[in-house]
Write an enzyme that holds these catalytic residues in place. Sequence first.
Site, PDB file in Angstrom:
ATOM      1  N   LEU A  24       0.799  -1.128  -0.014  1.00 22.26           N
ATOM      2  CA  LEU A  24       0.054  -0.145  -0.145  1.00 22.26           C
ATOM      3  C   LEU A  24       0.767   1.189  -0.011  1.00 22.26           C
ATOM      4  O   LEU A  24       2.133   1.072   0.546  1.00 22.26           O
ATOM      5  CB  LEU A  24      -1.029  -0.011   1.137  1.00 22.26           C
ATOM      6  CG  LEU A  24      -2.256  -0.852   1.330  1.00 22.26           C
ATOM      7  CD1 LEU A  24      -2.734  -0.904   2.793  1.00 22.26           C
ATOM      8  CD2 LEU A  24      -3.029  -0.795   0.202  1.00 22.26           C
ATOM      9  N   ASP A  25       0.410   2.288  -0.656  1.00 22.47           N
ATOM     10  CA  ASP A  25       1.260   3.628  -0.653  1.00 22.47           C
ATOM     11  C   ASP A  25       1.318   4.039   0.916  1.00 22.47           C
ATOM     12  O   ASP A  25       0.522   3.695   1.696  1.00 22.47           O
ATOM     13  CB  ASP A  25       0.612   4.599  -1.316  1.00 22.47           C
ATOM     14  CG  ASP A  25       0.318   4.346  -2.952  1.00 22.47           C
ATOM     15  OD1 ASP A  25       1.176   3.333  -3.292  1.00 22.47           O
ATOM     16  OD2 ASP A  25      -0.353   4.853  -3.774  1.00 22.47           O
ATOM     17  N   LYS A  26       2.493   4.880   0.953  1.00 21.75           N
ATOM     18  CA  LYS A  26       2.651   5.282   2.273  1.00 21.75           C
ATOM     19  C   LYS A  26       1.410   5.742   3.073  1.00 21.75           C
ATOM     20  O   LYS A  26       1.178   5.663   4.216  1.00 21.75           O
ATOM     21  CB  LYS A  26       3.963   6.245   2.328  1.00 21.75           C
ATOM     22  CG  LYS A  26       4.287   6.768   3.797  1.00 21.75           C
ATOM     23  CD  LYS A  26       5.502   7.725   3.604  1.00 21.75           C
ATOM     24  CE  LYS A  26       5.776   8.379   5.109  1.00 21.75           C
ATOM     25  NZ  LYS A  26       6.874   9.070   5.155  1.00 21.75           N
TER      26      LYS A  26
END
Length: 294
Positions: A135-137
């Site tokens: 998942l993106d940050k």
Amino acid sequence: MTVKKLIINQDNSERRIDNFLLSLYKNVPKSKIYNIIRKGEVRVNSKRIKPSYKLKIDDLVRIPPNLDKPLAQIKRISSDLIEKHTKKIIFEDTNYIITNKNNDIAVHSGSKNGIGLIDIFRSKYGNHIELCHRLDKHTSGCLVLAKNKKSVKYFSNLLTTNEIKKTYIAILKGKFKDKKIIENEIYKNNLLKLKKSKTIFKLVRQLKNTSIVNVDLHTGRTHQIRIHASQINHPILFDKKYGDEMFDSSINLNFKKTLALHSKSISFKDQNSKIIKVTARYPDEFKKLIKALT
């Protein structure tokens, strides 16, 4: 320092020797791993091997002292940080851990990110823990980790055959209507590397000049939802890369503005034919944002 010898178990059989070493020595540069394999410093059953060699049960792997040294260089992570993130676990069995990822941490460490979520989970559960996907940050929600190599491989195969259902919820700019199926080929940094992708956006409800949508992800390209949302002129709120900065700045809030994208649920059938289905609660900022826009 002495030479280290490892006996390969069933969990690591059929893995390439290079991938095995890269996962075992995560802080060692790839170039060094491949260099010592080519020089014959890593041996299997006393023989030189190529990086593509596939390990077998009971293989004896020789690890040279100059590679074994970095294994002791474990990042120091505070107990408070470990507790903050591991208390968000929403599912666990003998093969998988599913956590409700916070929107303030990257899954991997790096020069910009410091400690990654994977470092935190390995510090508590052991170095065998692996990420099944990313998942993106600043994206919160369902994140799956595996407790063994077989489970990582199985999950990866499910991703390839599109047998994992992932649903996100997002808040978009503008008055989104009904349902849109987006199948635009996308790229992250290189126009020559376009990849097929499919995202389905479905309206949940409209807010003040914004809309809540369910997002069904049918492929897992980097930044796919964010790119597709931008392409249909309904970018995700507070997306610093693909969003509308001027529109975002017009939204007055008395709390932190974070990417309005949340991995709401994930479901799949595991290697024992058990159906795993979990739902992750919204982070506080997401709930506050919905209230502020209502």
